[in-house]
Enzyme design. Structure first.
Site, PDB file in Angstrom:
ATOM      1  CE  LYS A 164      -2.440  -0.958   3.784  1.00 60.27           C
ATOM      2  NZ  LYS A 164      -2.024  -2.323   4.146  1.00 60.27           N
TER       3      LYS A 164
ATOM      4  NE  ARG B 272      -4.990  -1.090   9.465  1.00 61.48           N
ATOM      5  CZ  ARG B 272      -3.868  -0.556   8.972  1.00 61.48           C
ATOM      6  NH1 ARG B 272      -3.846   0.703   8.600  1.00 61.48           N
ATOM      7  NH2 ARG B 272      -2.780  -1.288   8.863  1.00 61.48           N
TER       8      ARG B 272
ATOM      9  NE  ARG C 138       7.063  -2.748   6.743  1.00 64.77           N
ATOM     10  CZ  ARG C 138       5.757  -2.554   6.622  1.00 64.77           C
ATOM     11  NH1 ARG C 138       5.280  -1.976   5.544  1.00 64.77           N
ATOM     12  NH2 ARG C 138       4.913  -2.933   7.555  1.00 64.77           N
TER      13      ARG C 138
ATOM     14  NE  ARG D 197       5.758  -0.662  10.428  1.00 61.02           N
ATOM     15  CZ  ARG D 197       4.682  -0.489   9.679  1.00 61.02           C
ATOM     16  NH1 ARG D 197       4.768   0.161   8.546  1.00 61.02           N
ATOM     17  NH2 ARG D 197       3.513  -0.981  10.057  1.00 61.02           N
TER      18      ARG D 197
ATOM     19  NE  ARG E 243       1.175  -4.977  11.374  1.00 59.44           N
ATOM     20  CZ  ARG E 243       2.306  -4.849  10.672  1.00 59.44           C
ATOM     21  NH1 ARG E 243       3.392  -5.516  11.015  1.00 59.44           N
ATOM     22  NH2 ARG E 243       2.338  -4.054   9.636  1.00 59.44           N
TER      23      ARG E 243
HETATM   24  P1  AMP Z   1       0.183   0.660   8.836  1.00 62.11           P
HETATM   25  O1  AMP Z   1       1.425   1.476   8.741  1.00 62.11           O
HETATM   26  O2  AMP Z   1      -0.932   1.166   7.972  1.00 62.11           O
HETATM   27  O3  AMP Z   1       0.443  -0.815   8.643  1.00 62.11           O
HETATM   28  O4  AMP Z   1      -0.354   0.816  10.335  1.00 62.11           O
HETATM   29  C1  AMP Z   1       0.417   0.397  11.438  1.00 62.11           C
HETATM   30  C2  AMP Z   1      -0.464   0.275  12.666  1.00 62.11           C
HETATM   31  O5  AMP Z   1      -1.068   1.542  12.962  1.00 62.11           O
HETATM   32  C3  AMP Z   1      -1.641  -0.691  12.540  1.00 62.11           C
HETATM   33  O6  AMP Z   1      -1.275  -2.034  12.789  1.00 62.11           O
HETATM   34  C4  AMP Z   1      -2.583  -0.142  13.616  1.00 62.11           C
HETATM   35  O7  AMP Z   1      -2.155  -0.479  14.912  1.00 62.11           O
HETATM   36  C5  AMP Z   1      -2.395   1.365  13.455  1.00 62.11           C
HETATM   37  N1  AMP Z   1      -3.332   1.918  12.450  1.00 62.11           N
HETATM   38  C6  AMP Z   1      -3.016   2.506  11.253  1.00 62.11           C
HETATM   39  N2  AMP Z   1      -4.125   2.905  10.607  1.00 62.11           N
HETATM   40  C7  AMP Z   1      -5.167   2.544  11.392  1.00 62.11           C
HETATM   41  C8  AMP Z   1      -6.580   2.642  11.263  1.00 62.11           C
HETATM   42  N3  AMP Z   1      -7.141   3.192  10.182  1.00 62.11           N
HETATM   43  N4  AMP Z   1      -7.345   2.177  12.275  1.00 62.11           N
HETATM   44  C9  AMP Z   1      -6.798   1.631  13.383  1.00 62.11           C
HETATM   45  N5  AMP Z   1      -5.477   1.484  13.561  1.00 62.11           N
HETATM   46  C10 AMP Z   1      -4.660   1.947  12.590  1.00 62.11           C
END
Ligand code: AMP
Length: 194
Positions: free
Chosen positions: A13, A89, A128, A134, A145
Site C-alpha cells: 500500500k 480499516r 522490512r 518497525r 495483524r
Molecule cells: P500501517 O502502517 O498502515 O500498517 O499501520 C500500522 C499500525 O497503525 C496498525 O497495525 C494499527 O495499529 C495502526 N493503524 C493505522 N491505521 C489505522 C486505522 N485506520 N485504524 C486503526 N489502527 C490503525
C-alpha cells in the site's frame, strides 16, 4: 479524486501510494505514518497509541477517526484529491469517512484492493522489519495483524464493492507491473466521478 488503497499489511500500500500520489498529484494520507510520527515526537497522543501498534491491534475507531478528520480538511485551491493509505480499516471508519465526504458533496471514487499471498506478506514484513526496525514487523505481531485484518478490515471491501467502487488488483510481482495495473483502473474513472 479520492482513492482508498486497501489490502493486508505488507501488500504494498505504502509503495504504491507514493507512486500514485506522484503521478496523479494526489496527497498521500497514511494513518500509519501519522501515528508513527506522533510516537517519534513522543507526544501524549503518540504514547496513547503506541501499545496498540506494538501489539498489532487497531487503534480505537474514535481515536483514529478524530486524528484523520483533523488533518483531512483541505482548503488549498490546488487540492486535487487524496490517496488514503491504511484508512478505513473498519466499517465504522468507512461510515465516518463517507459521511464526512458527503457533507462536502464528495465521495470515495475507488477502493483498490491489493491482494498478496499470505506467505509472501510474511516474508515482506519480516524483511522490512530487519531494515526499518518497525516495532510491529516481528513474527508474533505480524500474525496478530493478519488476523485483525481478516476479522475487522476485510469486510470494508464489500462495503465499497456494493457501491460499485471497487477494483481487485493482483499485488504479487514487480512494483512497476502492479503500478501499471492500478493506473489502468484509475484511468478508467470517469471525470464526473471525481
Ligand atoms: P500501517 O502502517 O498502515 O500498517 O499501520 C500500522 C499500525 O497503525 C496498525 O497495525 C494499527 O495499529 C495502526 N493503524 C493505522 N491505521 C489505522 C486505522 N485506520 N485504524 C486503526 N489502527 C490503525
Amino acid at each position: 479524486m479520492i482513492i482508498v488503497i486497501f489490502g493486508p499489511p505488507g501488500c504494498g500500500k505504502g509503495t504504491q501510494s507514493q507512486l500514485i500520489s506522484r503521478k496523479y498529484g494526489l496527497k498521500h494520507v497514511s494513518t500509519g505514518d501519522m501515528l508513527r510520527s506522533e510516537i517519534d515526537e513522543q507526544t501524549d497522543f503518540g504514547r496513547t497509541v503506541q501499545a496498540f501498534i506494538a501489539e498489532g491491534k487497531l487503534v480505537p475507531d474514535e481515536v483514529i477517526i478524530g486524528m484523520l478528520m483533523k488533518n483531512f480538511g483541505n482548503t488549498d485551491p490546488n487540492f486535487r484529491g487524496v490517496i488514503l493509505d491504511g484508512f478505513p480499516r473498519t466499517i465504522a471508519q468507512a461510515d465516518a469517512l463517507e459521511s464526512n465526504l458527503r457533507c462536502r458533496g464528495r465521495n470515495t471514487d475507488l477502493l483498490i484492493d491489493l491482494q498478496v499471498e499470505t506467505q509472501e506478506l510474511f516474508n515482506r514484513l519480516l524483511y522490512r522489519g530487519q531494515l526499518s526496525g518497525r516495532i510491529d514487523d516481528n513474527p508474533d505481531t505480524i500474525r496478530q495483524r493478519l488476523q485483525v485484518y481478516e476479522e475487522k478490515t476485510a469486510p470494508v471491501r464489500d462495503y465499497y464493492k456494493e457501491q460499485g467502487k471497487y477494483a481487485y488488483i493482483d499485488g504479487m510481482g514487480e512494483i512497476e507491473d502492479v503500478f501499471k495495473k492500478i493506473c489502468d483502473e484509475i484511468n478508467h474513472l470517469s471525470p464526473t466521478d471525481s
